[in-house]
Design a protein around this motif. Structure first.
Motif, PDB file in Angstrom:
ATOM      1  N   SER A   2    -116.494  58.545 -44.431  1.00 34.08           N
ATOM      2  CA  SER A   2    -115.052  58.693 -44.391  1.00 34.08           C
ATOM      3  C   SER A   2    -114.618  59.777 -43.398  1.00 34.08           C
ATOM      4  CB  SER A   2    -114.522  59.056 -45.780  1.00 34.08           C
ATOM      5  OG  SER A   2    -113.138  59.328 -45.723  1.00 34.08           O
ATOM      6  N   ILE A   3    -113.564  59.469 -42.645  1.00 35.12           N
ATOM      7  CA  ILE A   3    -112.999  60.430 -41.702  1.00 35.12           C
ATOM      8  C   ILE A   3    -112.459  61.649 -42.434  1.00 35.12           C
ATOM      9  CG2 ILE A   3    -111.082  60.778 -40.089  1.00 35.12           C
ATOM     10  CD1 ILE A   3    -111.451  57.932 -39.169  1.00 35.12           C
ATOM     11  N   ARG A   4    -111.966  61.433 -43.689  1.00 34.46           N
ATOM     12  CA  ARG A   4    -111.329  62.511 -44.438  1.00 34.46           C
ATOM     13  C   ARG A   4    -112.240  63.708 -44.658  1.00 34.46           C
ATOM     14  NH1 ARG A   4    -106.063  62.170 -43.856  1.00 34.46           N
ATOM     15  NH2 ARG A   4    -105.328  60.037 -44.185  1.00 34.46           N
ATOM     16  N   LYS A   5    -113.549  63.500 -44.576  1.00 35.24           N
ATOM     17  CA  LYS A   5    -114.476  64.608 -44.768  1.00 35.24           C
ATOM     18  C   LYS A   5    -114.470  65.572 -43.579  1.00 35.24           C
ATOM     19  CE  LYS A   5    -117.682  62.103 -47.799  1.00 35.24           C
ATOM     20  NZ  LYS A   5    -119.079  61.665 -47.991  1.00 35.24           N
ATOM     21  N   PHE A   6    -113.921  65.114 -42.454  1.00 34.35           N
ATOM     22  CA  PHE A   6    -114.035  65.909 -41.231  1.00 34.35           C
ATOM     23  C   PHE A   6    -112.688  66.276 -40.604  1.00 34.35           C
ATOM     24  CE2 PHE A   6    -117.657  63.017 -41.612  1.00 34.35           C
ATOM     25  CZ  PHE A   6    -118.707  63.931 -41.658  1.00 34.35           C
ATOM     26  N   ASP A   7    -111.586  65.700 -41.112  1.00 31.08           N
ATOM     27  CA  ASP A   7    -110.321  65.937 -40.423  1.00 31.08           C
ATOM     28  C   ASP A   7    -109.525  67.103 -40.990  1.00 31.08           C
ATOM     29  OD1 ASP A   7    -109.371  64.947 -42.776  1.00 31.08           O
ATOM     30  OD2 ASP A   7    -108.024  63.466 -41.890  1.00 31.08           O
ATOM     31  N   SER A   8    -110.053  67.826 -41.974  1.00 34.77           N
ATOM     32  CA  SER A   8    -109.315  68.946 -42.571  1.00 34.77           C
ATOM     33  C   SER A   8    -109.719  70.298 -41.994  1.00 34.77           C
ATOM     34  CB  SER A   8    -109.518  68.967 -44.091  1.00 34.77           C
ATOM     35  OG  SER A   8    -110.894  69.111 -44.393  1.00 34.77           O
ATOM     36  N   ALA A   9    -110.737  70.338 -41.162  1.00 34.85           N
ATOM     37  CA  ALA A   9    -111.197  71.605 -40.587  1.00 34.85           C
ATOM     38  C   ALA A   9    -111.353  71.479 -39.080  1.00 34.85           C
ATOM     39  CB  ALA A   9    -112.523  72.020 -41.210  1.00 34.85           C
ATOM     40  N   THR A  10    -110.933  72.499 -38.362  1.00 37.72           N
ATOM     41  CA  THR A  10    -111.046  72.456 -36.897  1.00 37.72           C
ATOM     42  C   THR A  10    -112.465  72.736 -36.425  1.00 37.72           C
ATOM     43  OG1 THR A  10    -110.476  74.797 -36.754  1.00 37.72           O
ATOM     44  CG2 THR A  10    -108.670  73.220 -36.603  1.00 37.72           C
ATOM     45  N   THR A  11    -113.311  73.273 -37.294  1.00 34.96           N
ATOM     46  CA  THR A  11    -114.637  73.708 -36.871  1.00 34.96           C
ATOM     47  C   THR A  11    -115.732  72.685 -37.177  1.00 34.96           C
ATOM     48  OG1 THR A  11    -114.905  74.838 -38.989  1.00 34.96           O
ATOM     49  CG2 THR A  11    -114.055  76.130 -37.150  1.00 34.96           C
ATOM     50  N   THR A  12    -115.371  71.546 -37.771  1.00 39.96           N
ATOM     51  CA  THR A  12    -116.376  70.567 -38.195  1.00 39.96           C
ATOM     52  C   THR A  12    -116.310  69.327 -37.314  1.00 39.96           C
ATOM     53  OG1 THR A  12    -116.133  71.329 -40.479  1.00 39.96           O
ATOM     54  CG2 THR A  12    -117.255  69.217 -40.123  1.00 39.96           C
ATOM     55  N   PHE A  13    -117.424  69.025 -36.676  1.00 41.26           N
ATOM     56  CA  PHE A  13    -117.505  67.809 -35.874  1.00 41.26           C
ATOM     57  C   PHE A  13    -117.736  66.607 -36.790  1.00 41.26           C
ATOM     58  CE2 PHE A  13    -118.522  70.835 -32.504  1.00 41.26           C
ATOM     59  CZ  PHE A  13    -117.850  70.295 -31.426  1.00 41.26           C
ATOM     60  N   SER A  14    -117.146  65.479 -36.417  1.00 44.65           N
ATOM     61  CA  SER A  14    -117.438  64.229 -37.103  1.00 44.65           C
ATOM     62  C   SER A  14    -118.772  63.685 -36.580  1.00 44.65           C
ATOM     63  CB  SER A  14    -116.331  63.206 -36.842  1.00 44.65           C
ATOM     64  OG  SER A  14    -116.424  62.713 -35.522  1.00 44.65           O
ATOM     65  N   PRO A  15    -119.361  62.682 -37.252  1.00 49.42           N
ATOM     66  CA  PRO A  15    -120.615  62.112 -36.748  1.00 49.42           C
ATOM     67  C   PRO A  15    -120.488  61.533 -35.334  1.00 49.42           C
ATOM     68  CG  PRO A  15    -120.263  61.448 -39.014  1.00 49.42           C
ATOM     69  CD  PRO A  15    -119.015  62.141 -38.578  1.00 49.42           C
ATOM     70  N   GLU A  16    -119.249  61.177 -34.936  1.00 52.13           N
ATOM     71  CA  GLU A  16    -119.040  60.667 -33.581  1.00 52.13           C
ATOM     72  C   GLU A  16    -118.843  61.780 -32.561  1.00 52.13           C
ATOM     73  OE1 GLU A  16    -116.889  59.752 -36.118  1.00 52.13           O
ATOM     74  OE2 GLU A  16    -118.042  57.953 -36.682  1.00 52.13           O
ATOM     75  N   GLY A  17    -118.902  63.047 -33.014  1.00 50.60           N
ATOM     76  CA  GLY A  17    -118.741  64.174 -32.104  1.00 50.60           C
ATOM     77  C   GLY A  17    -117.299  64.509 -31.798  1.00 50.60           C
ATOM     78  N   ARG A  18    -116.390  64.233 -32.725  1.00 52.61           N
ATOM     79  CA  ARG A  18    -114.965  64.458 -32.489  1.00 52.61           C
ATOM     80  C   ARG A  18    -114.429  65.569 -33.387  1.00 52.61           C
ATOM     81  NH1 ARG A  18    -112.695  58.431 -33.204  1.00 52.61           N
ATOM     82  NH2 ARG A  18    -110.706  59.458 -32.752  1.00 52.61           N
ATOM     83  N   LEU A  19    -113.453  66.300 -32.882  1.00 48.71           N
ATOM     84  CA  LEU A  19    -112.719  67.298 -33.668  1.00 48.71           C
ATOM     85  C   LEU A  19    -111.332  66.709 -33.940  1.00 48.71           C
ATOM     86  CD1 LEU A  19    -113.664  70.606 -31.815  1.00 48.71           C
ATOM     87  CD2 LEU A  19    -114.389  69.902 -34.103  1.00 48.71           C
ATOM     88  N   TYR A  20    -111.152  66.195 -35.145  1.00 51.42           N
ATOM     89  CA  TYR A  20    -109.938  65.427 -35.424  1.00 51.42           C
ATOM     90  C   TYR A  20    -108.676  66.280 -35.380  1.00 51.42           C
ATOM     91  CZ  TYR A  20    -112.669  61.340 -36.681  1.00 51.42           C
ATOM     92  OH  TYR A  20    -113.506  60.253 -36.635  1.00 51.42           O
ATOM     93  N   GLN A  21    -108.746  67.543 -35.805  1.00 51.08           N
ATOM     94  CA  GLN A  21    -107.554  68.375 -35.801  1.00 51.08           C
ATOM     95  C   GLN A  21    -107.036  68.613 -34.384  1.00 51.08           C
ATOM     96  OE1 GLN A  21    -105.503  69.670 -38.236  1.00 51.08           O
ATOM     97  NE2 GLN A  21    -106.613  68.236 -39.520  1.00 51.08           N
ATOM     98  N   VAL A  22    -107.948  68.722 -33.434  1.00 50.28           N
ATOM     99  CA  VAL A  22    -107.532  68.877 -32.029  1.00 50.28           C
ATOM    100  C   VAL A  22    -106.874  67.581 -31.542  1.00 50.28           C
ATOM    101  CG1 VAL A  22    -108.332  69.306 -29.674  1.00 50.28           C
ATOM    102  CG2 VAL A  22    -109.337  70.569 -31.585  1.00 50.28           C
TER     103      VAL A  22
END
Length: 273
Positions: A2-22
């Motif tokens: 789930s994307i939701r695990k990674f889109d709440s923090a600016t310091t956590t990369f998603s498995p695809e290497g994306r920073l969702y908050q940016v």
């Protein structure tokens, strides 16, 4: 995952290497009023669409001469910015830039080079994508500047901390369509007047409004005085109205020429039958 695990923090990369908050910060800018920057042979033109144009808004009190307005701000005598995004975030960065520019002038007794100031702001914005408990700045800038080393310059900086020099660029709503038009119509060596008319042409095609109106736009120029010192000027509604009328005349003339061309092609096709 789930994307939701990674889109709440600016310091956590998603498995695809994306920073969702940016990415979300950049997306917020895409919903803001458009801003355009064009590098000319004798200056730099900044243009912007005003999203707030209520009749009840006191325009004169909110506009501080050639220092700042809703979408434009002067950093130092030789550097100015056009803003797209959250105005409150922009104010923090603008104040930081002004202090940095004055500190450099006080220390070295000369104006800060344009790119050096932009790099300092870029480093600040990048830090807000790397440390916990912070969010990226939801604002992009188009920087217009002049210095003795590189002359007139135009830069774009985004919330990720990236920046680049441009000959013409657009940010905010419908920026992709605006950049496409700039690629087609921008010409090497065009002057400030031609750049203003080009910016009006682009805004007329990309703004939500059906017709151009000076009270819905903000334009500013950075040019040189006869003594080779830079001067930044935010155009008044009266000054801008003159250019708006010229742009409308040019647009009407181009439309008439297109109609004549279509009519000639139609007659030629009929003659061949």
């Amino acid at each position: 995952m789930s994307i939701r695990k990674f889109d709440s923090a600016t310091t956590t990369f998603s498995p695809e290497g994306r920073l969702y908050q940016v990415e979300y910060a950049i997306e917020a800018i895409n919903h803001a009023g458009a801003a355009i920057g064009i590098l000319a042979s004798d200056g730099v033109v900044l243009a912007a669409e005003k999203k707030v144009h209520s009749k009840l808004l006191d325009q004169e009190s909110n506009r501080h001469s050639d220092i700042s307005s809703e979408k434009m701000a002067l950093i130092d005598d030789h550097i100015a910015v056009a803003v797209a995004g959250l105005t409150s975030d922009a104010n923090i960065l603008i104040n930081h830039a002004r202090v940095s520019a004055q500190r450099h002038t006080f220390t070295f007794q000369e104006p800060i080079p344009v790119e050096q100031l932009i790099q300092m702001l870029a480093d600040l914005k990048q830090g807000y994508t790397q440390f916990g408990g912070q969010r990226p700045f939801g604002v992009s800038f188009l920087y217009a500047g002049w210095d003795a080393h590189l002359g007139f310059q135009l830069y774009h900086g985004d919330p990720s901390g990236n920046y680049a020099a441009w000959k013409a660029n657009a940010i905010g709503s419908n920026s992709a369509a605006a950049v496409s038009m700039l690629k087609q119509d921008w010409k090497e060596g065009q002057d400030v007047r031609e750049s203003i008319l080009l910016a009006l042409k682009v805004l007329s095609k990309t703004m939500d409004a059906s017709t151009l109106a000076a009270d819905k736009l903000e334009f500013a120029t950075l040019k040189l005085r006869p003594d080779n010192t830079p001067i930044f000027h935010i155009m008044t509604t009266e000054e801008l109205t003159v250019f708006v009328n010229q742009a409308k005349e040019i647009q009407e003339r181009e439309e008439r020429e297109k109609e004549k061309k279509k009519e000639a092609e139609r007659k030629e096709a009929e003659a061949k039958k």
